[in-house]
Scaffold this motif. Sequence first.
Motif, PDB file in Angstrom:
ATOM      1  N   ASP A   1       0.815  -1.231   0.000  1.00  0.00           N
ATOM      2  CA  ASP A   1       0.000   0.000   0.000  1.00  0.00           C
ATOM      3  C   ASP A   1       0.842   1.270   0.000  1.00  0.00           C
ATOM      4  O   ASP A   1       0.599   2.193   0.767  1.00  0.00           O
ATOM      5  N   LEU A   2       1.832   1.303  -0.841  1.00  0.00           N
ATOM      6  CA  LEU A   2       2.789   2.413  -0.820  1.00  0.00           C
ATOM      7  C   LEU A   2       2.243   3.645  -1.539  1.00  0.00           C
ATOM      8  O   LEU A   2       1.759   3.550  -2.667  1.00  0.00           O
ATOM      9  N   ASP A   3       2.312   4.782  -0.844  1.00  0.00           N
ATOM     10  CA  ASP A   3       2.000   6.085  -1.445  1.00  0.00           C
ATOM     11  C   ASP A   3       3.252   6.933  -1.441  1.00  0.00           C
ATOM     12  O   ASP A   3       3.963   6.964  -0.440  1.00  0.00           O
ATOM     13  N   ALA A   4       3.510   7.630  -2.545  1.00  0.00           N
ATOM     14  CA  ALA A   4       4.639   8.565  -2.559  1.00  0.00           C
ATOM     15  C   ALA A   4       4.236   9.791  -3.356  1.00  0.00           C
ATOM     16  O   ALA A   4       3.511   9.691  -4.351  1.00  0.00           O
ATOM     17  N   ARG A   5       4.688  10.941  -2.889  1.00  0.00           N
ATOM     18  CA  ARG A   5       4.275  12.206  -3.510  1.00  0.00           C
ATOM     19  C   ARG A   5       5.477  13.044  -3.898  1.00  0.00           C
ATOM     20  O   ARG A   5       6.538  12.942  -3.313  1.00  0.00           O
ATOM     21  N   HIS A   6       5.262  13.898  -4.884  1.00  0.00           N
ATOM     22  CA  HIS A   6       6.170  15.016  -5.147  1.00  0.00           C
ATOM     23  C   HIS A   6       5.341  16.252  -4.891  1.00  0.00           C
ATOM     24  O   HIS A   6       4.613  16.697  -5.768  1.00  0.00           O
TER      25      HIS A   6
ATOM     26  N   GLY B   1      15.077   4.109  -0.843  1.00  0.00           N
ATOM     27  CA  GLY B   1      15.223   5.016   0.288  1.00  0.00           C
ATOM     28  C   GLY B   1      15.618   6.423  -0.107  1.00  0.00           C
ATOM     29  O   GLY B   1      15.881   7.260   0.743  1.00  0.00           O
ATOM     30  N   ALA B   2      15.654   6.695  -1.406  1.00  0.00           N
ATOM     31  CA  ALA B   2      16.020   8.036  -1.855  1.00  0.00           C
ATOM     32  C   ALA B   2      14.812   8.975  -1.822  1.00  0.00           C
ATOM     33  O   ALA B   2      14.954  10.180  -1.946  1.00  0.00           O
ATOM     34  N   HIS B   3      13.615   8.392  -1.666  1.00  0.00           N
ATOM     35  CA  HIS B   3      12.395   9.182  -1.620  1.00  0.00           C
ATOM     36  C   HIS B   3      11.578   8.701  -0.424  1.00  0.00           C
ATOM     37  O   HIS B   3      11.516   7.503  -0.164  1.00  0.00           O
ATOM     38  N   THR B   4      10.994   9.633   0.322  1.00  0.00           N
ATOM     39  CA  THR B   4      10.257   9.234   1.526  1.00  0.00           C
ATOM     40  C   THR B   4       8.797   8.984   1.186  1.00  0.00           C
ATOM     41  O   THR B   4       8.141   9.854   0.606  1.00  0.00           O
ATOM     42  N   PRO B   5       8.275   7.804   1.514  1.00  0.00           N
ATOM     43  CA  PRO B   5       6.866   7.531   1.215  1.00  0.00           C
ATOM     44  C   PRO B   5       5.944   8.275   2.184  1.00  0.00           C
ATOM     45  O   PRO B   5       6.349   8.598   3.306  1.00  0.00           O
ATOM     46  N   THR B   6       4.712   8.550   1.747  1.00  0.00           N
ATOM     47  CA  THR B   6       3.763   9.198   2.650  1.00  0.00           C
ATOM     48  C   THR B   6       2.919   8.153   3.369  1.00  0.00           C
ATOM     49  O   THR B   6       2.350   8.437   4.415  1.00  0.00           O
ATOM     50  N   ALA B   7       2.828   6.953   2.800  1.00  0.00           N
ATOM     51  CA  ALA B   7       2.079   5.889   3.470  1.00  0.00           C
ATOM     52  C   ALA B   7       2.569   4.545   2.955  1.00  0.00           C
ATOM     53  O   ALA B   7       3.234   4.470   1.924  1.00  0.00           O
ATOM     54  N   GLY B   8       2.233   3.503   3.693  1.00  0.00           N
ATOM     55  CA  GLY B   8       2.591   2.162   3.264  1.00  0.00           C
ATOM     56  C   GLY B   8       3.895   1.696   3.873  1.00  0.00           C
ATOM     57  O   GLY B   8       4.541   2.414   4.636  1.00  0.00           O
ATOM     58  N   SER B   9       4.253   0.444   3.558  1.00  0.00           N
ATOM     59  CA  SER B   9       5.463  -0.101   4.170  1.00  0.00           C
ATOM     60  C   SER B   9       6.291  -0.854   3.145  1.00  0.00           C
ATOM     61  O   SER B   9       5.787  -1.324   2.117  1.00  0.00           O
ATOM     62  N   ILE B  10       7.573  -0.938   3.412  1.00  0.00           N
ATOM     63  CA  ILE B  10       8.492  -1.717   2.583  1.00  0.00           C
ATOM     64  C   ILE B  10       9.198  -2.693   3.508  1.00  0.00           C
ATOM     65  O   ILE B  10       9.821  -2.278   4.485  1.00  0.00           O
ATOM     66  N   ARG B  11       9.075  -3.975   3.229  1.00  0.00           N
ATOM     67  CA  ARG B  11       9.785  -4.979   4.025  1.00  0.00           C
ATOM     68  C   ARG B  11      10.818  -5.650   3.144  1.00  0.00           C
ATOM     69  O   ARG B  11      10.539  -5.990   1.995  1.00  0.00           O
ATOM     70  N   PHE B  12      12.004  -5.802   3.701  1.00  0.00           N
ATOM     71  CA  PHE B  12      13.071  -6.453   2.955  1.00  0.00           C
ATOM     72  C   PHE B  12      13.591  -7.605   3.782  1.00  0.00           C
ATOM     73  O   PHE B  12      14.022  -7.410   4.925  1.00  0.00           O
ATOM     74  N   ASP B  13      13.489  -8.806   3.225  1.00  0.00           N
ATOM     75  CA  ASP B  13      13.943  -9.999   3.943  1.00  0.00           C
ATOM     76  C   ASP B  13      13.296 -10.078   5.325  1.00  0.00           C
ATOM     77  O   ASP B  13      13.933 -10.443   6.307  1.00  0.00           O
ATOM     78  N   GLY B  14      12.015  -9.688   5.376  1.00  0.00           N
ATOM     79  CA  GLY B  14      11.278  -9.786   6.624  1.00  0.00           C
ATOM     80  C   GLY B  14      11.386  -8.585   7.538  1.00  0.00           C
ATOM     81  O   GLY B  14      10.590  -8.436   8.462  1.00  0.00           O
ATOM     82  N   ALA B  15      12.360  -7.692   7.286  1.00  0.00           N
ATOM     83  CA  ALA B  15      12.535  -6.546   8.175  1.00  0.00           C
ATOM     84  C   ALA B  15      11.920  -5.298   7.557  1.00  0.00           C
ATOM     85  O   ALA B  15      12.003  -5.096   6.347  1.00  0.00           O
ATOM     86  N   ASP B  16      11.277  -4.484   8.397  1.00  0.00           N
ATOM     87  CA  ASP B  16      10.674  -3.253   7.905  1.00  0.00           C
ATOM     88  C   ASP B  16      11.769  -2.223   7.674  1.00  0.00           C
ATOM     89  O   ASP B  16      12.493  -1.847   8.595  1.00  0.00           O
TER      90      ASP B  16
END
Lengths: 239, 274
Positions: free
Chosen positions: A8-13, A51-66
Motif C-alpha cells: 500500500d505504498l503512497d509517494a508524492r512530489h 530510500g532516496a524518496h520518503t513515502p507518505t504511506a505504506g510499508s516496505i519490508r526487505f527480507d522480513g525486516a521493515d
Amino acid sequence: MSLLEVRDLDARHGLLQAVRGVSLTIEEGEIFALVGANGAGKTTLLRTIAGAHTPTAGSIRFDGADVSGMRSFKRVQMGIAMVPEGRRLFTGLTVEENLKVAGASCREGAWDMERVLTSFPLLRGCLKRRGGDLSGGQQQATAIGRALMTNPRVLLLDEVSLGLAPIAVDQVYDSLRNVIAGGATIVLVEQELGRALLVATRVACMLEGRIVLDGKTGDFTREQITEAYFGLRRVGSQG
Amino acid sequence: MFGVMRVINLAHGSIAILAAYVVWSLAEGLEISPFLALLAVMPIMALSGWLLQRAVLERGLRSGQLVPLLSTFGLAVVIDNLLFEKYGADTRSLAPNVGDLAFESWNLTDDIAVGQLAVLTFAVAVLLLGGLHLFLGRTTLGCAIRATTEDPDTAELVGINSRKVYAIAAAIALVTVALAGTFLGMRAAFDPYAGPAQLIFAFEAVVIGGPGSLWGTLWGGIILGVTQNLGSQISPQGFLIAGHVVFLLILTVRLLVNSSDLLRWVGSRLRLSE
C-alpha cells in the motif's frame, strides 16, 4: 518469505501523488520488469524502495525486516542497491574510484572489482578515466558496476537504456545477462517493452501511479501489456 | 575544506581567532609551548567541527543553501562577542610564548633574510595542503568525501553515510582552522574582532586560487600575501588596498575568461617551455 514486500505504498512530489497504493512482492531470483509510460510513477516507486524518496504511506519490508524508515545507505548495507536514472556517476572520480567507493562500506559477497570487470569488459580500458569523460555506454556500465560492488541481494535498475546509442544498449544488456546468469534478483524499469520482456521473468505495468498488470512474462501477450501500458482497456471500458 | 563541502563558512575567521585564544590561554595558564597547546586544541576543534556540522549546518542545509550561510554568520557574531566578553579588548599575541622563533631569521645572503617562523608557517601550509590532497585523492574516505560533495543522494545510494562523511569533513576543516589561528597568533597580534578581517583574506585567497582547488588556494594565498607586502612597500596603507585590487582584478579576469580554458592555456604554455 518474499525478498522484497511493498504494501500500500503512497509517494508524492509535493501535491502530485506519483505512487498510489502500490503493493508488490519480489521473490529471490526473479527478474522483475516494471514498465509503463512516462510519469507513471516507476522511478518514484524505485527510489522509494531504495530510500532516496520518503513515502507518505505504506510499508516496505526487505527480507522480513521493515525498512520503510531506514536511510538509503543502511538499505544498501542490507542489500538493496539502485542504479539511478541518468546514471549519476561521480564525475570527478575515476571509474576505479567510482567502483571502490561503493564497495568500501558494504556487504561481503561475490562481487569485487575483478568480477565487475569480467562482467563489464568495456570498463577495463577506462579505469583511470573520470566519470565525466566516458561515453554513455561506459557510464551506464560503471553505474551498474558501482551498484554491484555493494553486493546487492536485489538490484534496482532505472532506465538503463535511456539516452544510449542502440549499440551501447546491446552491450549493457549483454553484460546484464552475465549478471543474471550469476543468479541475481533484479527490478528493471524500462520504457522499451521489447527489451524488458526479453530478459524478465515477471512483468508489471504501471499506469498513473497504480499497478494495472502483474504476472509471469509468459502469461501475457505483447498486446495485453501494450494495452495496460497505455491504459487502453480502461479507457475503453469507461467509454 | 569547507569549499569541498560547498558550505560557505562565514565563521571561519572567528573560529581561527577562537582557536588562537584557546591556545593562548593554555600556553599562558600552563606555561607550555603554543605548539603543545595546539596539539591539545586540535582534537577539541575536530569535535567542535563534528558538532557544528551535525547540530547546525546539517539542519540548515535541509532548508536550502542560504540557511547554513546565515547560521555561520550568526555563529561568527556569537564567537566574536563571547571572546570580547571573556578576554576584553586587549590585543594579544602568541609571539612572546615562542621565544626567539618569533624574530629569528636565516640569512640567505647579506641582504636577504627569511624569518624562521615564516618558513615554518609556509612549510606547515604546504604539508597540510599536500596531506589533504593525498588524503582526498588516495584514501577510501577521501574518495567518499569527494563523492558525497558531488552528489550526496547518490552517495547514499552506494552505501555512503553522507551525514557522517560531512561531519568528518567538518572536523578536518576545523583542525585546519585551529592551525591557521595559532600560526596567525604567533606571527601577529589578534583581538576578539579580528576574525572577520581574516575571513576576507581567506575568501580572497580561495577565489584567486579557484574554488574547490587545494593547491589553487595555496597559490592564492601566496599571491595575496606577496601583493599585500609589495603594497605596503609603496605606502603604509597599501597593504590592504593592494590585496583587494589584485583580488578584484583576478576575479574580473575569471569572470571574463572561462577559468578552465585559461588553465589549459597556461598548462600548454608550461609544457612548451619545458
